[in-house]
Design a protein around this motif. Structure first.
Motif, PDB file in Angstrom:
ATOM      1  N   PHE A 232      -2.050   4.381  12.406  1.00 11.57           N
ATOM      2  CA  PHE A 232      -3.250   5.220  13.369  1.00 11.57           C
ATOM      3  C   PHE A 232      -2.074   5.805  13.564  1.00 11.57           C
ATOM      4  O   PHE A 232      -1.496   6.858  13.303  1.00 11.57           O
ATOM      5  CB  PHE A 232      -3.731   4.612  13.695  1.00 11.57           C
ATOM      6  CG  PHE A 232      -5.164   4.126  13.147  1.00 11.57           C
ATOM      7  CD1 PHE A 232      -6.364   4.959  12.432  1.00 11.57           C
ATOM      8  CD2 PHE A 232      -5.182   2.852  12.934  1.00 11.57           C
ATOM      9  CE1 PHE A 232      -7.673   4.111  12.095  1.00 11.57           C
ATOM     10  CE2 PHE A 232      -6.551   1.948  12.085  1.00 11.57           C
ATOM     11  CZ  PHE A 232      -7.075   3.105  11.009  1.00 11.57           C
ATOM     12  N   VAL A 233      -0.767   4.994  14.304  1.00 12.07           N
ATOM     13  CA  VAL A 233       0.691   5.771  14.416  1.00 12.07           C
ATOM     14  C   VAL A 233       1.220   6.372  13.977  1.00 12.07           C
ATOM     15  O   VAL A 233       1.450   7.060  14.482  1.00 12.07           O
ATOM     16  CB  VAL A 233       1.191   4.457  15.596  1.00 12.07           C
ATOM     17  CG1 VAL A 233       2.399   4.962  15.904  1.00 12.07           C
ATOM     18  CG2 VAL A 233       0.561   4.314  15.644  1.00 12.07           C
ATOM     19  N   ALA A 234       1.305   6.044  12.222  1.00 13.77           N
ATOM     20  CA  ALA A 234       2.663   6.879  11.267  1.00 13.77           C
ATOM     21  C   ALA A 234       1.091   8.245  11.391  1.00 13.77           C
ATOM     22  O   ALA A 234       2.178   9.011  11.205  1.00 13.77           O
ATOM     23  CB  ALA A 234       2.191   5.855  10.305  1.00 13.77           C
ATOM     24  N   ALA A 235       0.305   8.060  11.150  1.00 20.67           N
ATOM     25  CA  ALA A 235      -0.699   9.102  10.544  1.00 20.67           C
ATOM     26  C   ALA A 235      -0.859   9.947  11.360  1.00 20.67           C
ATOM     27  O   ALA A 235      -0.921  11.306  11.310  1.00 20.67           O
ATOM     28  CB  ALA A 235      -2.249   8.704  10.209  1.00 20.67           C
ATOM     29  N   PHE A 236      -1.019   9.863  12.388  1.00 19.81           N
ATOM     30  CA  PHE A 236      -0.932  10.429  14.270  1.00 19.81           C
ATOM     31  C   PHE A 236       0.570  10.924  14.393  1.00 19.81           C
ATOM     32  O   PHE A 236       0.414  12.741  14.164  1.00 19.81           O
ATOM     33  CB  PHE A 236      -1.137  10.100  15.411  1.00 19.81           C
ATOM     34  CG  PHE A 236      -1.126  10.546  16.292  1.00 19.81           C
ATOM     35  CD1 PHE A 236      -1.786  11.056  17.047  1.00 19.81           C
ATOM     36  CD2 PHE A 236       0.064  10.496  17.669  1.00 19.81           C
ATOM     37  CE1 PHE A 236      -2.048  12.306  17.962  1.00 19.81           C
ATOM     38  CE2 PHE A 236      -0.056  11.329  18.437  1.00 19.81           C
ATOM     39  CZ  PHE A 236      -0.452  12.474  18.755  1.00 19.81           C
TER      40      PHE A 236
ATOM     41  N   VAL B 146       2.230  16.691   4.665  1.00 19.27           N
ATOM     42  CA  VAL B 146       0.879  16.621   3.917  1.00 19.27           C
ATOM     43  C   VAL B 146       0.377  15.530   2.821  1.00 19.27           C
ATOM     44  O   VAL B 146      -0.138  14.644   2.611  1.00 19.27           O
ATOM     45  CB  VAL B 146      -0.062  17.954   3.883  1.00 19.27           C
ATOM     46  CG1 VAL B 146      -0.899  17.632   2.560  1.00 19.27           C
ATOM     47  CG2 VAL B 146       0.483  18.750   4.292  1.00 19.27           C
ATOM     48  N   LEU B 147       0.972  15.238   1.492  1.00 16.25           N
ATOM     49  CA  LEU B 147       0.833  14.181   0.718  1.00 16.25           C
ATOM     50  C   LEU B 147       1.158  12.749   1.457  1.00 16.25           C
ATOM     51  O   LEU B 147       0.193  11.857   0.811  1.00 16.25           O
ATOM     52  CB  LEU B 147       1.791  14.995  -0.275  1.00 16.25           C
ATOM     53  CG  LEU B 147       1.930  15.372  -1.076  1.00 16.25           C
ATOM     54  CD1 LEU B 147       3.896  15.546  -2.326  1.00 16.25           C
ATOM     55  CD2 LEU B 147       1.164  15.268  -1.785  1.00 16.25           C
ATOM     56  N   ALA B 148       2.000  12.542   2.397  1.00 12.89           N
ATOM     57  CA  ALA B 148       2.164  11.427   3.338  1.00 12.89           C
ATOM     58  C   ALA B 148       0.879  11.138   4.279  1.00 12.89           C
ATOM     59  O   ALA B 148       0.522   9.866   3.352  1.00 12.89           O
ATOM     60  CB  ALA B 148       3.149  10.821   4.236  1.00 12.89           C
TER      61      ALA B 148
ATOM     62  N   GLU C  86       1.116  -0.887  -0.286  1.00 14.32           N
ATOM     63  CA  GLU C  86      -0.211   0.084  -0.043  1.00 14.32           C
ATOM     64  C   GLU C  86       0.130   1.008  -0.434  1.00 14.32           C
ATOM     65  O   GLU C  86       2.152   1.199   0.699  1.00 14.32           O
ATOM     66  CB  GLU C  86      -0.840   0.376   1.043  1.00 14.32           C
ATOM     67  CG  GLU C  86      -1.739  -1.090   1.338  1.00 14.32           C
ATOM     68  CD  GLU C  86      -2.857  -1.135   0.099  1.00 14.32           C
ATOM     69  OE1 GLU C  86      -3.257   0.369  -0.111  1.00 14.32           O
ATOM     70  OE2 GLU C  86      -4.053  -2.104  -0.693  1.00 14.32           O
ATOM     71  N   LEU C  87       0.117   2.020  -0.316  1.00 16.03           N
ATOM     72  CA  LEU C  87       1.387   3.422  -0.744  1.00 16.03           C
ATOM     73  C   LEU C  87       1.262   4.419   0.694  1.00 16.03           C
ATOM     74  O   LEU C  87       2.440   5.156   0.751  1.00 16.03           O
ATOM     75  CB  LEU C  87       0.461   4.548  -0.886  1.00 16.03           C
ATOM     76  CG  LEU C  87       0.123   4.108  -3.404  1.00 16.03           C
ATOM     77  CD1 LEU C  87      -0.178   5.310  -4.029  1.00 16.03           C
ATOM     78  CD2 LEU C  87       2.218   4.226  -3.777  1.00 16.03           C
TER      79      LEU C  87
ATOM     80  N   VAL D 221      -4.348   8.866   4.671  1.00 15.10           N
ATOM     81  CA  VAL D 221      -5.990   8.558   5.232  1.00 15.10           C
ATOM     82  C   VAL D 221      -6.509   7.598   4.549  1.00 15.10           C
ATOM     83  O   VAL D 221      -7.721   7.060   4.042  1.00 15.10           O
ATOM     84  CB  VAL D 221      -6.387  10.257   4.940  1.00 15.10           C
ATOM     85  CG1 VAL D 221      -7.916   9.866   5.363  1.00 15.10           C
ATOM     86  CG2 VAL D 221      -5.645  11.045   6.808  1.00 15.10           C
ATOM     87  N   ASN D 222      -5.771   7.451   3.169  1.00  8.36           N
ATOM     88  CA  ASN D 222      -6.740   7.237   1.913  1.00  8.36           C
ATOM     89  C   ASN D 222      -6.464   5.576   2.058  1.00  8.36           C
ATOM     90  O   ASN D 222      -7.435   4.696   1.762  1.00  8.36           O
ATOM     91  CB  ASN D 222      -5.809   7.250  -0.049  1.00  8.36           C
ATOM     92  CG  ASN D 222      -6.806   7.075  -0.993  1.00  8.36           C
ATOM     93  OD1 ASN D 222      -8.108   6.467  -0.399  1.00  8.36           O
ATOM     94  ND2 ASN D 222      -5.632   6.806  -1.400  1.00  8.36           N
ATOM     95  N   GLN D 223      -5.504   5.411   3.134  1.00  6.56           N
ATOM     96  CA  GLN D 223      -5.740   4.003   2.948  1.00  6.56           C
ATOM     97  C   GLN D 223      -6.079   3.629   4.211  1.00  6.56           C
ATOM     98  O   GLN D 223      -7.115   2.209   4.225  1.00  6.56           O
ATOM     99  CB  GLN D 223      -3.716   3.042   3.356  1.00  6.56           C
ATOM    100  CG  GLN D 223      -3.845   2.099   4.009  1.00  6.56           C
ATOM    101  CD  GLN D 223      -2.133   1.807   4.064  1.00  6.56           C
ATOM    102  OE1 GLN D 223      -1.379   1.925   3.910  1.00  6.56           O
ATOM    103  NE2 GLN D 223      -2.014   0.595   4.709  1.00  6.56           N
ATOM    104  N   MET D 224      -6.509   4.314   4.721  1.00  9.60           N
ATOM    105  CA  MET D 224      -7.723   4.279   5.945  1.00  9.60           C
ATOM    106  C   MET D 224      -8.596   3.556   6.099  1.00  9.60           C
ATOM    107  O   MET D 224      -9.450   2.935   6.619  1.00  9.60           O
ATOM    108  CB  MET D 224      -7.143   5.049   7.515  1.00  9.60           C
ATOM    109  CG  MET D 224      -6.321   5.688   7.802  1.00  9.60           C
ATOM    110  SD  MET D 224      -6.022   6.562   9.436  1.00  9.60           S
ATOM    111  CE  MET D 224      -5.393   6.680   9.846  1.00  9.60           C
TER     112      MET D 224
END
Length: 106
Positions: A58-62, A92-94, A2-3, A99-102
């Motif tokens: 979720f950890v990575a996004a936070f 922001v891109l990451a 996944e991206l 979020v798209n993967q979530m």
């Protein structure tokens, strides 16, 4: 793969390298410590995602969101694009990829 995983790994590497560069150029121990911790946490979160641990995403996004806020405040204070502006854009891109993967996780 996944991206979102790739985004977490790449952003983690950039944070880690940025902390090292900040230490080398400005002797900033804070930069080294914060870049190392946030970068390693993002890399670990990416590996957790590879192992099927959804919470790693979720950890990575936070962590990425926290770094975007930090670099936004830093950009507003210093008015220098490098490195804050670049890290905001890449963060922001990451975050969008994560979020798209979530959204796709069921």
């Amino acid at each position: 793969m996944e991206l979102g995983i790739v985004a977490a790994f790449v952003y983690g590497i950039l944070a880690l390298i940025g902390g090292i560069i900040g230490y080398v150029l400005a002797s900033s121990k804070i930069s080294l410590l914060s870049g190392s911790i946030s970068g390693l946490l993002l890399i670990i979160a990416a590996f957790l995602q590879l192992q099927g641990q959804i919470w790693g995403l979720f950890v990575a996004a936070f962590i990425t969101a926290a770094l975007v806020v930090f670099f936004s405040l830093r950009l507003a204070k210093t008015r220098k694009f490098m490195p804050s502006g670049l890290m905001i854009i890449l963060g922001v891109l990451a975050l969008i990829l994560m979020v798209n993967q979530m959204v796709g996780v069921k």
